[in-house]
Design a protein around this motif. Structure first.
Motif, PDB file in Angstrom:
ATOM      1  N   ALA A  49      43.973  31.423  41.533  1.00  0.00           N
ATOM      2  CA  ALA A  49      43.667  31.904  40.184  1.00  0.00           C
ATOM      3  C   ALA A  49      42.160  31.978  39.944  1.00  0.00           C
ATOM      4  O   ALA A  49      41.656  32.971  39.386  1.00  0.00           O
ATOM      5  N   ALA A  50      41.422  30.966  40.366  1.00  0.00           N
ATOM      6  CA  ALA A  50      39.973  30.970  40.161  1.00  0.00           C
ATOM      7  C   ALA A  50      39.302  32.070  40.972  1.00  0.00           C
ATOM      8  O   ALA A  50      38.353  32.719  40.496  1.00  0.00           O
ATOM      9  N   PHE A  51      39.783  32.299  42.193  1.00  0.00           N
ATOM     10  CA  PHE A  51      39.201  33.360  43.018  1.00  0.00           C
ATOM     11  C   PHE A  51      39.458  34.725  42.401  1.00  0.00           C
ATOM     12  O   PHE A  51      38.551  35.570  42.322  1.00  0.00           O
ATOM     13  N   LEU A  52      40.669  34.972  41.925  1.00  0.00           N
ATOM     14  CA  LEU A  52      40.980  36.260  41.307  1.00  0.00           C
ATOM     15  C   LEU A  52      40.180  36.458  40.027  1.00  0.00           C
ATOM     16  O   LEU A  52      39.796  37.599  39.698  1.00  0.00           O
ATOM     17  N   LEU A  55      36.884  37.866  40.997  1.00  0.00           N
ATOM     18  CA  LEU A  55      37.002  39.284  41.334  1.00  0.00           C
ATOM     19  C   LEU A  55      37.138  40.148  40.080  1.00  0.00           C
ATOM     20  O   LEU A  55      36.585  41.255  40.014  1.00  0.00           O
ATOM     21  N   ASP A  56      37.884  39.657  39.082  1.00  0.00           N
ATOM     22  CA  ASP A  56      38.044  40.413  37.845  1.00  0.00           C
ATOM     23  C   ASP A  56      36.722  40.605  37.112  1.00  0.00           C
ATOM     24  O   ASP A  56      36.538  41.593  36.383  1.00  0.00           O
ATOM     25  N   ALA A  57      35.807  39.679  37.302  1.00  0.00           N
ATOM     26  CA  ALA A  57      34.521  39.735  36.607  1.00  0.00           C
ATOM     27  C   ALA A  57      33.456  40.503  37.382  1.00  0.00           C
ATOM     28  O   ALA A  57      32.347  40.703  36.865  1.00  0.00           O
ATOM     29  N   ASP A  58      33.741  40.941  38.607  1.00  0.00           N
ATOM     30  CA  ASP A  58      32.725  41.559  39.464  1.00  0.00           C
ATOM     31  C   ASP A  58      33.379  42.702  40.251  1.00  0.00           C
ATOM     32  O   ASP A  58      34.103  42.453  41.209  1.00  0.00           O
ATOM     33  N   SER A  59      33.122  43.929  39.847  1.00  0.00           N
ATOM     34  CA  SER A  59      33.771  45.073  40.498  1.00  0.00           C
ATOM     35  C   SER A  59      33.354  45.210  41.957  1.00  0.00           C
ATOM     36  O   SER A  59      34.154  45.659  42.796  1.00  0.00           O
ATOM     37  N   PHE A  60      32.121  44.825  42.296  1.00  0.00           N
ATOM     38  CA  PHE A  60      31.685  44.873  43.695  1.00  0.00           C
ATOM     39  C   PHE A  60      32.517  43.905  44.535  1.00  0.00           C
ATOM     40  O   PHE A  60      33.023  44.259  45.605  1.00  0.00           O
ATOM     41  N   ALA A  61      32.677  42.678  44.039  1.00  0.00           N
ATOM     42  CA  ALA A  61      33.455  41.682  44.776  1.00  0.00           C
ATOM     43  C   ALA A  61      34.897  42.129  44.937  1.00  0.00           C
ATOM     44  O   ALA A  61      35.483  42.047  46.029  1.00  0.00           O
ATOM     45  N   ARG A  62      35.507  42.644  43.858  1.00  0.00           N
ATOM     46  CA  ARG A  62      36.898  43.085  43.953  1.00  0.00           C
ATOM     47  C   ARG A  62      37.041  44.252  44.924  1.00  0.00           C
ATOM     48  O   ARG A  62      37.950  44.261  45.766  1.00  0.00           O
TER      49      ARG A  62
END
Length: 327
Positions: A49-52, A55-62
């Protein structure tokens, strides 16, 4: 098919290594998919959950994580062979990632998109400094989600290396490579088949191949660094048994040879050193060494010297007495 060709010198210098970067890469892919691996299940439940959320907060990371989790071509700038052997440090692996130029990063990502089984675009690839941003994402993932679990993972990886090093010493590279993954196999006297997919052969340099285990139970990739450095990353064996604590020694065997020696004999379904056994059971080296001496004198286990270590494995008689299939 893709073949890795080795000279006799390259073969003699091939060795095993660990890679925190590869472990992080594999773990990212695990965290964005459903997890069916019981050994990683509790870790997955604590961290997904914390990792996702990151990703939700950073489009580059996702965008990056979703791409590397759904392509047959992992970007070259994040799959370099480790340089520190069994003591490879993440900082050393992240330095060239952070230094990758934007042009090199884009070229690698475009190749990954072309080899993906999902549709992707690179609209998330905005701004600049993509190598440094990638390194930052890997560092965050390592520190927040893997570092605390690394001692447990490293013990599993070292067990795999000990097992394969013992096979190498006793039987040579073809046996040591068995069951690394479904595709790789020794071919002839001087080549490793890496993939059934079409592609040019690679010629391994005189420093030899690196073989790098990771704790994820699926996925194999080839790490390359021009002109001729290669590392084969493969799933470590034994995580399913570790998840349940291994087989329970039968009571009859315990009465016959003693509880401690029965536990050691069962555990040696997967070859190990005395140090690894002591760590696994939480016992002193002297206690474990005493059990091994009795088992060895009885012809139930044998040891193979690999450098400064002795890797113990069951004999045929040991397999028969333990009632388990040979490793």
């Amino acid at each position: 098919m893709v073949m890795l060709r080795l000279s006799s010198m390259a073969l003699s210098r091939s060795r095993f290594a660990l890679s925190p970067l590869a472990e992080t890469l594999g773990s990212m892919s695990v965290l964005v998919k459903p997890c069916s691996d019981p050994w990683l299940g509790p870790w997955y439940g604590r961290h997904r959950a914390a990792f996702l959320a990151v990703l939700d907060a950073d489009s580059f990371a996702r965008g990056l994580v979703e791409l590397i989790s759904s392509t047959k071509y992992l970007p070259g700038y994040i799959t370099l062979p480790p340089s520190g052997g069994m003591r490879t440090a993440l900082d050393d692996e992240l330095a060239p990632v952070a230094a990758a130029s934007d042009a090199a990063v884009r070229a690698d990502l475009e190749a990954a998109v072309a080899h993906s089984w999902k549709r992707h675009d690179l609209g998330w690839l905005t701004g600049h400094g993509w190598g440094a941003r990638t390194a930052g994402l890997f560092r965050y993932t390592w520190e927040a989600h893997i570092l605390a679990d690394w001692p447990r993972r490293r013990a599993l990886l070292e067990r795999d290396v000990s097992h394969r090093a013992g096979l190498l010493a006793a039987y040579g590279w073809p046996r040591a490579l068995q069951q690394m993954n479904r595709r790789s196999a020794w071919v002839g006297a001087d080549a490793i088949r890496f993939s059934h997919q079409p592609g040019p052969d690679r010629v391994v340099g005189e420093d030899g191949m690196l073989f790098v285990p990771v704790c994820v139970t699926s996925g194999t990739w080839l790490a390359e660094e021009p002109p001729a450095r290669y590392a084969l990353v493969y799933p470590a064996r034994g995580s399913a048994a570790e998840a349940t604590g291994g087989p329970r020694p039968a009571r009859a065997l315990e009465r016959l040879i003693g509880t401690g020696r029965a536990a050691v004999l069962h555990e040696l379904e997967r070859p190990a050193t005395s140090t690894e056994l002591a760590r696994h059971f939480g016992q002193s080296l002297g206690t474990v060494g005493g059990h091994l001496a009795v088992l060895r004198d009885a012809g139930l286990v044998t040891g193979t010297r690999v450098g400064r270590r002795v890797v113990y494995r069951r004999t045929g008689a040991g397999d028969a007495l333990a009632g388990d299939a040979p490793a």
